[in-house]
Design a protein around this motif. Structure first.
Motif, PDB file in Angstrom:
ATOM      1  N   ARG A 117       1.082  -1.229   0.262  1.00  0.00           N
ATOM      2  CA  ARG A 117       0.028  -0.032  -0.149  1.00  0.00           C
ATOM      3  C   ARG A 117       0.853   1.357  -0.035  1.00  0.00           C
ATOM      4  N   LEU A 118       0.207   2.246  -0.636  1.00  0.00           N
ATOM      5  CA  LEU A 118       1.086   3.717  -0.683  1.00  0.00           C
ATOM      6  C   LEU A 118       0.002   4.140   0.469  1.00  0.00           C
ATOM      7  N   ALA A 119       0.886   4.617   1.691  1.00  0.00           N
ATOM      8  CA  ALA A 119       0.245   5.163   2.895  1.00  0.00           C
ATOM      9  C   ALA A 119       0.361   6.760   2.591  1.00  0.00           C
ATOM     10  N   LEU A 120      -0.638   7.414   2.756  1.00  0.00           N
ATOM     11  CA  LEU A 120      -0.774   8.985   2.771  1.00  0.00           C
ATOM     12  C   LEU A 120      -1.139   9.252   4.264  1.00  0.00           C
ATOM     13  N   VAL A 121      -0.344  10.211   4.917  1.00  0.00           N
ATOM     14  CA  VAL A 121      -0.528  10.254   6.300  1.00  0.00           C
ATOM     15  C   VAL A 121      -0.491  11.900   6.643  1.00  0.00           C
ATOM     16  N   ALA A 122      -1.514  12.337   7.657  1.00  0.00           N
ATOM     17  CA  ALA A 122      -1.300  13.449   8.439  1.00  0.00           C
ATOM     18  C   ALA A 122      -1.818  13.345   9.930  1.00  0.00           C
ATOM     19  N   HIS A 123      -1.430  14.090  10.747  1.00  0.00           N
ATOM     20  CA  HIS A 123      -1.900  14.165  12.013  1.00  0.00           C
ATOM     21  C   HIS A 123      -3.350  15.218  12.005  1.00  0.00           C
ATOM     22  N   TYR A 124      -4.262  14.877  12.855  1.00  0.00           N
ATOM     23  CA  TYR A 124      -5.668  15.763  12.934  1.00  0.00           C
ATOM     24  C   TYR A 124      -5.615  16.404  14.179  1.00  0.00           C
ATOM     25  N   ASP A 125      -4.771  16.007  15.263  1.00  0.00           N
ATOM     26  CA  ASP A 125      -4.836  16.817  16.445  1.00  0.00           C
ATOM     27  C   ASP A 125      -4.294  18.235  16.362  1.00  0.00           C
ATOM     28  N   LEU A 181      -3.937   7.583   6.557  1.00  0.00           N
ATOM     29  CA  LEU A 181      -3.529   7.376   8.102  1.00  0.00           C
ATOM     30  C   LEU A 181      -3.865   8.773   8.622  1.00  0.00           C
ATOM     31  N   LEU A 182      -5.048   8.980   9.209  1.00  0.00           N
ATOM     32  CA  LEU A 182      -5.116  10.318  10.055  1.00  0.00           C
ATOM     33  C   LEU A 182      -4.800  10.140  11.503  1.00  0.00           C
ATOM     34  N   LEU A 183      -3.775  10.441  11.900  1.00  0.00           N
ATOM     35  CA  LEU A 183      -3.047  10.071  13.220  1.00  0.00           C
ATOM     36  C   LEU A 183      -3.359  11.239  14.423  1.00  0.00           C
ATOM     37  N   ASP A 184      -3.512  10.913  15.437  1.00  0.00           N
ATOM     38  CA  ASP A 184      -3.980  11.622  16.456  1.00  0.00           C
ATOM     39  C   ASP A 184      -2.712  11.769  17.650  1.00  0.00           C
ATOM     40  N   GLY A 185      -2.832  12.760  18.150  1.00  0.00           N
ATOM     41  CA  GLY A 185      -1.420  12.955  19.322  1.00  0.00           C
ATOM     42  C   GLY A 185      -0.247  13.065  18.584  1.00  0.00           C
ATOM     43  N   GLU A 186      -0.109  13.839  17.863  1.00  0.00           N
ATOM     44  CA  GLU A 186       1.303  14.181  17.198  1.00  0.00           C
ATOM     45  C   GLU A 186       1.930  15.231  17.951  1.00  0.00           C
ATOM     46  N   ASP A 312       5.712  12.365  12.625  1.00  0.00           N
ATOM     47  CA  ASP A 312       5.031  10.994  12.884  1.00  0.00           C
ATOM     48  C   ASP A 312       5.686   9.998  11.932  1.00  0.00           C
ATOM     49  N   HIS A 313       6.486  10.327  11.131  1.00  0.00           N
ATOM     50  CA  HIS A 313       7.067   9.191  10.497  1.00  0.00           C
ATOM     51  C   HIS A 313       8.114   8.270  11.084  1.00  0.00           C
ATOM     52  N   VAL A 314       8.749   8.953  12.318  1.00  0.00           N
ATOM     53  CA  VAL A 314       9.989   8.415  13.147  1.00  0.00           C
ATOM     54  C   VAL A 314       9.445   6.866  13.695  1.00  0.00           C
ATOM     55  N   PRO A 315       8.561   6.801  14.343  1.00  0.00           N
ATOM     56  CA  PRO A 315       8.250   5.180  14.767  1.00  0.00           C
ATOM     57  C   PRO A 315       8.238   4.283  13.721  1.00  0.00           C
ATOM     58  N   PHE A 316       7.555   4.741  12.533  1.00  0.00           N
ATOM     59  CA  PHE A 316       7.710   3.787  11.415  1.00  0.00           C
ATOM     60  C   PHE A 316       9.075   3.439  10.839  1.00  0.00           C
ATOM     61  N   MET A 317       9.838   4.677  10.570  1.00  0.00           N
ATOM     62  CA  MET A 317      11.220   4.703  10.082  1.00  0.00           C
ATOM     63  C   MET A 317      11.913   3.863  10.802  1.00  0.00           C
ATOM     64  N   ALA A 318      11.571   3.880  12.302  1.00  0.00           N
ATOM     65  CA  ALA A 318      12.636   3.005  13.079  1.00  0.00           C
ATOM     66  C   ALA A 318      12.365   1.438  12.879  1.00  0.00           C
ATOM     67  N   ARG A 319      11.143   1.287  12.304  1.00  0.00           N
ATOM     68  CA  ARG A 319      10.856  -0.254  12.033  1.00  0.00           C
ATOM     69  C   ARG A 319      11.151  -0.491  10.678  1.00  0.00           C
ATOM     70  N   GLY A 320      11.735   0.421   9.730  1.00  0.00           N
ATOM     71  CA  GLY A 320      12.137  -0.092   8.454  1.00  0.00           C
ATOM     72  C   GLY A 320      11.206   0.293   7.379  1.00  0.00           C
ATOM     73  N   VAL A 321      10.163   1.242   7.786  1.00  0.00           N
ATOM     74  CA  VAL A 321       9.209   1.798   6.690  1.00  0.00           C
ATOM     75  C   VAL A 321       9.819   2.891   6.055  1.00  0.00           C
TER      76      VAL A 321
END
Length: 387
Positions: A117-125, A181-186, A312-321
């Motif tokens: 998948r192509l993941a398109l991401v932003a935080h909403y908080d 991905l619409l992320l909370d708590g950034e 928000d990318h940091v936890p994903f990047m740390a896991r190889g994304v």
């Protein structure tokens, strides 16, 4: 084996190459957000331009807006909630809820673990302080861009996958999907630390790392299923300068930069000093230097020094994304200021980013030839009549 290869090759060629650019006509006809991005009455953007600190009613209202949008306009997208809780430096020991919304569109009949998948991401908080902070660039406008993008590509995805099924190649062609991905708590509640920030993304990345697909799946976990994680943040101010942060995804950055160049050459970018709307107002009609959002298209391999912006990318990047981070450096002048509101958005720039990211998704998903602009225009006209 030779017979199988010949059949496979003929089927693939019938729908084009593995990666297809969008034509000039398609780029010109991608629908603009129009009134949907009006900061007061716009059906997509206006409901997000409110204080929406995690755990508050404003945050929950924006989440309901997202859900209502998908259920009303995009019923074929699968919606999931990812819930977590955490104390914060300002919560006095109280657990604050964080809710990520995951909207996914996979090919019909796709099996779990078989779609990249192509993941398109932003935080909403939004940030807790200053009181009443809106965060239009941070990141109401990016969220609106992703909703508009999803609506723009939805019918084309349906048409493409229908054509693939008719050709009988859905099991032979690489299966690709789109995930928003619409992320909370950034935002940090007090000051940015490893524990006071990225609450939603840290929880999601951790859970997805431990959620395994069925044995023998192509992708072991939901993290493995992410082919590219495209994070939008601090977008909507004029004259953004967005570097290429990561060497391993510079190819994707260059693809997006090529689209930007084409859009500017076609005279479509409204924020350009050479757009027709700007030229008409100038006495001197001579073209001016053309600035670019994506300034590092020609960046060489030796120019990557390893620096990046915490987000928000940091936890994903740390896991190889693999990450493509669309965030300007320097940050917009309004960053974390009260005037990061709807009135201080540069709407031409907002519209340009929306078209650019939509075109990138269209190319990634190989949607050339599957957009039906006449139908979309008829639908827009009907909706306005109904209103």
């Amino acid at each position: 084996m030779l017979i199988f290869y010949a059949i496979f090759l003929s089927l693939i060629l019938s729908l084009g190459s593995a990666y297809s650019t969008l034509s000039d006509d398609t780029l010109k006809n991608l629908p603009s957000p129009g009134d949907d991005f009006h900061i007061k009455q716009g059906s997509i953007l206006a409901p997000i331009l409110i204080p929406r600190v995690s755990g508050t009613e404003g945050n929950a209202a924006v989440l309901r807006h997202f859900v209502d949008f998908f259920k009303t306009h995009l019923p074929k997208w699968n919606l999931e909630f990812h819930n977590s809780t955490s104390t914060t430096p300002t919560s006095n020991g109280k657990q604050i809820p964080f809710v990520n919304l995951i909207a996914t569109r996979d090919p019909p009949g796709a099996q779990v673990g078989e779609v990249g998948r192509l993941a398109l991401v932003a935080h909403y908080d939004s940030k807790l302080t200053p009181t009443g902070f809106i965060g239009a660039t941070d990141s109401a406008a990016p969220c609106a861009m992703l909703l508009h993008l999803a609506r723009n590509i939805d019918a084309a995805l349906t048409k493409k996958w229908g054509a693939m099924a008719a050709e009988g190649i859905d099991e032979l062609d690489e299966q690709k999907g789109v995930q928003i991905l619409l992320l909370d708590g950034e935002e940090a509640f007090q000051s940015w630390t490893d524990t006071d920030s990225l609450y939603g993304s840290r929880a999601l990345a951790s859970d997805w790392e431990r959620s395994f697909h069925p044995a023998m799946s192509t992708y072991r976990t939901p993290l493995d299923s992410i082919s590219l994680f495209v994070l939008l943040d601090l977008l909507g101010a004029s004259s953004p300068n967005v570097p290429s942060y990561f060497k391993t995804t510079h190819w994707a950055y260059k693809n997006m930069a090529a689209i930007e160049h084409r859009l500017r050459e076609l005279g479509i970018f409204k924020s350009s000093p050479n757009h027709s709307s700007k030229m008409e107002k100038r006495k001197n009609k001579k073209p001016r230097a053309e600035p670019h959002f994506l300034v590092d298209a020609e960046k060489g391999d030796k120019m990557f020094m390893g620096g990046f912006v915490q987000d928000d990318h940091v936890p994903f990047m740390a896991r190889g994304v693999e990450i493509l981070h669309l965030i300007p450096t320097p940050f917009p002048r309004v960053w974390h200021e009260m005037d990061d509101d709807g009135d201080h958005l540069d709407m031409d720039t907002v519209e340009d980013w929306t078209r650019l990211v939509t075109a990138f998704a269209g190319e990634w998903m190989e949607l050339e030839g599957f957009f039906d602009f006449k139908k979309e225009k008829r639908k827009e006209s009907y909706e306005k009549t109904e209103l």
